[in-house]
Design a protein around this motif. Structure first.
Motif, mmCIF file in Angstrom:
data_model
loop_
_atom_site.group_PDB
_atom_site.id
_atom_site.type_symbol
_atom_site.label_atom_id
_atom_site.label_comp_id
_atom_site.label_asym_id
_atom_site.label_seq_id
_atom_site.Cartn_x
_atom_site.Cartn_y
_atom_site.Cartn_z
ATOM 1 N N GLY A 131 0.842 -1.246 -0.156
ATOM 2 C CA GLY A 131 0.018 0.052 0.090
ATOM 3 C C GLY A 131 0.784 1.331 -0.017
ATOM 4 N N VAL A 132 2.007 1.234 -0.166
ATOM 5 C CA VAL A 132 2.872 2.362 -0.285
ATOM 6 C C VAL A 132 3.240 2.661 -1.568
ATOM 7 N N LYS A 133 3.160 3.871 -2.204
ATOM 8 C CA LYS A 133 3.410 4.332 -3.415
ATOM 9 C C LYS A 133 4.471 5.455 -3.056
ATOM 10 N N ALA A 134 5.490 5.507 -4.042
ATOM 11 C CA ALA A 134 6.886 6.212 -3.843
ATOM 12 C C ALA A 134 7.056 6.841 -4.918
ATOM 13 N N VAL A 135 7.611 8.030 -4.974
ATOM 14 C CA VAL A 135 8.336 8.699 -6.145
ATOM 15 C C VAL A 135 9.456 7.783 -6.634
ATOM 16 N N GLU A 136 10.104 8.054 -7.704
ATOM 17 C CA GLU A 136 11.044 7.362 -8.237
ATOM 18 C C GLU A 136 12.397 7.356 -7.561
ATOM 19 N N PHE A 137 12.839 8.764 -7.019
ATOM 20 C CA PHE A 137 13.824 8.796 -6.187
ATOM 21 C C PHE A 137 13.887 10.124 -5.491
ATOM 22 N N ILE A 138 14.732 10.262 -4.574
ATOM 23 C CA ILE A 138 14.775 11.641 -3.869
ATOM 24 C C ILE A 138 16.493 12.054 -3.671
ATOM 25 N N ARG A 139 16.669 13.159 -4.380
ATOM 26 C CA ARG A 139 18.089 13.527 -4.638
ATOM 27 C C ARG A 139 18.158 15.007 -3.998
ATOM 28 N N ILE A 173 -8.054 11.562 -10.517
ATOM 29 C CA ILE A 173 -7.146 10.546 -10.351
ATOM 30 C C ILE A 173 -5.887 10.381 -10.420
ATOM 31 N N PHE A 174 -5.425 10.951 -11.492
ATOM 32 C CA PHE A 174 -3.865 11.293 -11.852
ATOM 33 C C PHE A 174 -3.356 11.940 -10.647
ATOM 34 N N ILE A 175 -3.832 13.174 -10.537
ATOM 35 C CA ILE A 175 -3.429 14.144 -9.434
ATOM 36 C C ILE A 175 -3.251 13.457 -8.002
ATOM 37 N N ASP A 176 -4.266 12.917 -7.711
ATOM 38 C CA ASP A 176 -4.459 11.895 -6.241
ATOM 39 C C ASP A 176 -3.225 10.888 -6.344
ATOM 40 N N GLU A 177 -3.147 10.183 -7.301
ATOM 41 C CA GLU A 177 -2.092 9.180 -7.439
ATOM 42 C C GLU A 177 -0.571 9.690 -7.331
ATOM 43 N N VAL A 178 -0.661 10.706 -7.891
ATOM 44 C CA VAL A 178 0.778 11.375 -8.030
ATOM 45 C C VAL A 178 1.373 12.004 -6.668
ATOM 46 N N ALA A 179 0.203 12.698 -6.206
ATOM 47 C CA ALA A 179 0.438 13.380 -4.800
ATOM 48 C C ALA A 179 0.728 12.252 -3.773
ATOM 49 N N ILE A 222 1.586 23.946 -16.538
ATOM 50 C CA ILE A 222 1.054 25.036 -15.585
ATOM 51 C C ILE A 222 -0.384 24.265 -14.816
ATOM 52 N N ASN A 223 -1.171 23.747 -15.771
ATOM 53 C CA ASN A 223 -2.305 23.260 -15.056
ATOM 54 C C ASN A 223 -2.238 22.149 -14.057
ATOM 55 N N VAL A 224 -1.368 21.241 -14.395
ATOM 56 C CA VAL A 224 -0.837 20.135 -13.435
ATOM 57 C C VAL A 224 -0.124 20.627 -12.198
ATOM 58 N N GLN A 225 0.618 21.726 -12.511
ATOM 59 C CA GLN A 225 1.532 22.299 -11.367
ATOM 60 C C GLN A 225 0.644 22.786 -10.281
ATOM 61 N N ASP A 226 -0.565 23.759 -10.835
ATOM 62 C CA ASP A 226 -1.437 24.373 -10.161
ATOM 63 C C ASP A 226 -2.251 23.225 -9.095
ATOM 64 N N LYS A 227 -2.591 22.404 -9.931
ATOM 65 C CA LYS A 227 -3.614 21.513 -9.078
ATOM 66 C C LYS A 227 -2.665 20.299 -8.304
ATOM 67 N N LEU A 228 -1.687 20.135 -8.426
ATOM 68 C CA LEU A 228 -0.897 19.574 -7.474
ATOM 69 C C LEU A 228 -0.280 20.419 -6.248
ATOM 70 N N ARG A 229 -0.064 21.573 -6.563
ATOM 71 C CA ARG A 229 0.145 22.387 -5.355
ATOM 72 C C ARG A 229 -1.020 22.588 -4.602
ATOM 73 N N GLU A 230 -2.211 22.915 -5.300
ATOM 74 C CA GLU A 230 -3.282 22.860 -4.144
ATOM 75 C C GLU A 230 -3.648 21.431 -3.693
ATOM 76 N N HIS A 231 -3.314 20.369 -4.306
ATOM 77 C CA HIS A 231 -3.618 19.018 -3.651
ATOM 78 C C HIS A 231 -2.529 19.018 -2.393
ATOM 79 N N LEU A 232 -1.348 19.245 -2.488
ATOM 80 C CA LEU A 232 -0.500 19.154 -1.481
ATOM 81 C C LEU A 232 -0.132 20.291 -0.590
ATOM 82 N N ARG A 233 -0.998 21.258 -0.752
ATOM 83 C CA ARG A 233 -0.808 22.520 0.117
ATOM 84 C C ARG A 233 -0.864 22.242 1.661
#
Length: 175
Positions: free
Chosen positions: A35-43, A72-78, A129-140
């Motif tokens: 149940g843990v999803k993770a980014v590719e890497f942290i650098r 759904i994409f925004i939720d999963e990526v966040a 920009i649209n994706v960035q704005d929505k992700l920023r809002e979702h992760l605010r």
């Protein structure tokens, strides 16, 4: 001398130095974390800045036929950003054992900003920009609670990522 290497994710070749990189997605898979999803890497990008990097081949358009697909994409990526960050701090606080790279392990996290970087291979620059704005809002709330800094989310296409030195330019891949 730096031991630079590249890793291929979503058809792009990311430039990494293992000394300042935590390959968190591989760690989560190898540890079989359910149940843990993770980014590719942290650098560690530079002193005082850490990137959490996620790669995608494409993203739904926010005004497309199914706006629900975009959310759904925004939720999963966040969620990948949140889980990746959580795994990093579980390692830093010795709750888990993982190799995170000597330079990343020595960071003063109290004085470090974080940025979630989403790189979308097949994406128009204007659409980022649209994706960035929505992700920023979702992760605010998450970014505010952890005080990530002034620029907590960045969305790039392949060309932009190459200019930032995150990936090899597509013409450089064959070298």
């Amino acid at each position: 001398m730096r031991a630079i290497q590249t890793i291929c994710e979503s058809g792009m070749h990311f430039i990494c130095d293992p000394r300042d990189t935590f390959f968190v997605e591989k760690y989560a898979q190898d540890a079989r974390l359910q149940g843990v999803k993770a980014v590719e890497f942290i650098r560690r990008r530079k002193s005082g800045l850490i990137f959490l990097v996620e790669a995608k081949t494409s993203a739904p358009h926010p005004d497309g036929e199914s706006p629900n697909d975009f959310m759904i994409f925004i939720d999963e990526v966040a969620q990948k950003a949140i889980d990746g960050f959580s795994l990093l701090f579980s390692v830093i606080n010795s709750r888990r054992k993982a190799e995170i790279g000597e330079l990343l392990a020595s960071v003063d996290y109290a004085k470090t900003d974080f940025c979630f970087v989403l790189v979308i291979k097949n994406h128009e620059k204007e659409w980022t920009i649209n994706v960035q704005d929505k992700l920023r809002e979702h992760l605010r709330h998450f970014c505010t609670a952890w005080n990530w800094g002034s620029r907590p989310v960045l969305v790039l296409n392949e060309e932009m990522a190459a200019k930032c030195g995150l990936i090899l330019a597509p013409t450089d891949e064959s070298e």
